[in-house]
Write a protein that holds these residues in place. Structure first.
Motif, short mmCIF file in Angstrom:
data_model
loop_
_atom_site.label_atom_id
_atom_site.label_comp_id
_atom_site.label_asym_id
_atom_site.label_seq_id
_atom_site.Cartn_x
_atom_site.Cartn_y
_atom_site.Cartn_z
N VAL A 1 65.18 -0.07 30.96
CA VAL A 1 66.17 -2.08 31.24
C VAL A 1 66.00 -2.18 30.37
O VAL A 1 66.39 -2.99 29.18
CB VAL A 1 64.76 -2.24 31.92
CG1 VAL A 1 65.97 -2.91 32.83
CG2 VAL A 1 63.65 -1.39 32.87
N PHE A 2 68.01 -2.51 30.69
CA PHE A 2 69.14 -2.99 29.49
C PHE A 2 69.01 -4.26 30.33
O PHE A 2 69.82 -4.39 31.41
CB PHE A 2 70.29 -1.95 28.99
CG PHE A 2 70.16 -1.56 28.40
CD1 PHE A 2 69.91 -1.10 26.91
CD2 PHE A 2 69.42 -0.27 28.74
CE1 PHE A 2 69.06 0.07 26.23
CE2 PHE A 2 69.53 1.15 28.35
CZ PHE A 2 69.15 1.22 26.95
N GLU B 1 52.79 -0.64 30.01
CA GLU B 1 53.41 -1.28 28.58
C GLU B 1 54.55 -1.22 28.06
O GLU B 1 55.39 -0.97 28.66
CB GLU B 1 52.76 -0.13 27.11
CG GLU B 1 52.92 -0.51 25.68
CD GLU B 1 52.80 0.63 25.23
OE1 GLU B 1 52.93 -0.05 23.55
OE2 GLU B 1 52.68 1.96 25.70
N LEU B 2 54.81 -3.17 28.56
CA LEU B 2 56.61 -3.15 27.58
C LEU B 2 56.51 -3.94 26.83
O LEU B 2 55.78 -4.62 25.74
CB LEU B 2 56.35 -4.83 28.67
CG LEU B 2 56.27 -4.35 29.92
CD1 LEU B 2 56.42 -5.94 30.92
CD2 LEU B 2 57.09 -3.49 30.50
N VAL B 3 57.95 -3.22 25.78
CA VAL B 3 58.04 -3.23 24.49
C VAL B 3 59.42 -3.48 24.28
O VAL B 3 60.29 -3.66 24.60
CB VAL B 3 57.84 -1.63 22.97
CG1 VAL B 3 58.42 -2.13 22.12
CG2 VAL B 3 56.40 -1.00 23.53
N ALA B 4 59.74 -4.97 24.22
CA ALA B 4 61.03 -5.17 23.82
C ALA B 4 61.61 -5.13 22.74
O ALA B 4 61.31 -4.49 21.33
CB ALA B 4 61.17 -6.65 24.00
N LEU C 1 64.50 -3.18 27.16
CA LEU C 1 62.85 -3.35 27.22
C LEU C 1 62.43 -2.30 27.06
O LEU C 1 62.94 -1.61 28.79
CB LEU C 1 62.80 -4.27 28.28
CG LEU C 1 61.35 -4.78 29.20
CD1 LEU C 1 60.62 -5.78 27.41
CD2 LEU C 1 60.54 -4.86 29.72
N SER C 2 61.40 -1.11 27.38
CA SER C 2 60.44 -0.07 27.17
C SER C 2 59.34 -0.56 27.89
O SER C 2 58.93 -1.49 28.03
CB SER C 2 60.67 0.58 26.26
OG SER C 2 59.73 2.05 25.98
N ILE C 3 59.50 0.02 29.23
CA ILE C 3 58.70 0.57 29.81
C ILE C 3 58.28 1.48 30.23
O ILE C 3 58.23 3.12 30.75
CB ILE C 3 59.16 -0.08 31.75
CG1 ILE C 3 59.66 -1.66 31.89
CG2 ILE C 3 57.51 -0.20 32.75
CD1 ILE C 3 60.29 -1.87 33.08
#
Length: 346
Positions: free
Chosen positions: A17-18, A46-49, A54-56
């Protein structure tokens, strides 16, 4: 007799998500990513910024829910709304529990018998939150499920509903309901009557859930026939549960030895659900909870799923959730004060 349903494998997926404006991201993510951590726990993702991306990662439903919720919170922040952790919890709680369209039968009419409904003789159980929907799916998909969270989140009630559903549909032959016999401030020995009469009030929450799912005479007959058994955990040693749906309630009050003993009772064609609230441990201070000890050791094993609920998932009176939150905040302040005091002494 029909065989239990084959386990459904839910593959994880990833998406990115951007967000256009970097200046809003600290408010969206929270201090030290506190908001993201709450979403990870609530939605099992899992959320990685990475900058404004943001990677989901998670199961499809959870991943889509997280993306939808993050975009909604981002828009609120753009419009000048200050987002707190309570707002994040409320946003999760208010999400629709299901994102899928209901399947249609051959007549074009929507079916209601999907994986987020449990039908019993007396009622159909539907989820009140996204976490409860995930809990129901986990019960369908896995042979061993841990349900963790505060009182009022439906842990025991939903587990009993699934047990009754599988029993009535001949997917299991027996229901076994158990609790560790640990007193919460009262001594069983002082209660009047024989052992059964002493234990009946203690097992009452399980009885109540059963009576909600089945007519009382049907429950009583099943108990007399041995098809439904309610017993303290201490009576389980040396047994093997085959073709049964087994629920261990209040598991935070098991010892490590008891928990290992219980888990190794699992036999062929059986399902197990272990429920507990790790903030309500009634064991002596020098004894570690078997539930707290067990979960980190086994939750990565295929076929086992851990579902965690929070005070935001409480479906009792609205004050119940606020009371739970107040207790949690008080305990956190005490812990913080103790750490500061010990730091000063050092």
């Amino acid at each position: 007799m029909s065989k239990p349903d084959k386990k459904t494998v839910r593959e994880t997926q990833s998406t990115n998500v951007f967000f256009e404006h970097n200046q809003f991201l600290p408010l969206l993510y929270g201090g030290q990513d506190a908001h993201l951590k709450r979403l990870e726990q609530a939605l099992s993702v899992e959320l990685v910024a990475r900058g404004n991306m943001l990677s989901i990662t998670g199961h499809k439903r959870d991943m889509e829910a997280a993306e939808q919720l993050l975009n909604s919170l981002y828009e609120q922040i753009k419009n000048g709304v200050e987002i707190t952790e309570a707002d994040v919890d409320a946003a999760v709680r208010m999400m629709p529990p299901v994102n899928d369209k209901k399947p249609k039968n051959r007549h074009g009419i929507e079916e209601t018998d999907t994986d987020v409904y449990i039908r019993t003789m007396r009622k159909t159980i539907t989820p009140y939150s996204h976490v409860q929907a995930n809990y129901i799916r986990a019960l369908y998909d896995n042979e061993l499920v841990f349900a963790l969270g505060p009182a009022g989140t439906g842990k025991t009630y939903i587990a009993v509903a699934m047990a009754v559903y599988m029993f009535l549909n001949k997917k299991v032959e027996r229901i076994i309901l158990s609790r560790p016999a640990v007193e919460a401030g009262e001594k069983l020995g002082f209660l009047p009557g024989d052992m059964k009469e002493k234990l009946d009030p203690y097992m009452r929450p399980l009885y109540d859930a059963l009576f909600d799912m089945m007519p009382a005479d049907r429950v009583q007959q099943a108990i007399e026939d041995g098809e439904i058994e309610l017993a303290p955990l201490a009576f389980m040693r040396g047994r093997t549960f085959s073709n049964a749906f087994v629920i261990l309630d209040e598991a935070q009050n098991t010892t490590r030895t008891q928990m290992k003993m219980f888990l190794t009772r699992m036999g062929e064609r059986s399902r197990m659900v272990i429920t507990g609230d790790q903030s309500q441990i009634d064991l002596p201070n020098d004894i570690k909870s078997g539930l707290t000890d067990c979960v980190p050791k086994v939750e990565s094993i295929p076929g086992i799923e851990v579902v965690r609920s929070s005070d935001g998932d409480v479906v009792r009176h609205p004050l119940a959730a606020k009371i739970i939150k107040a207790y949690d905040e008080w305990e956190e302040k005490k812990k913080h004060y103790a750490e500061e005091r010990d730091g000063i002494r050092d």
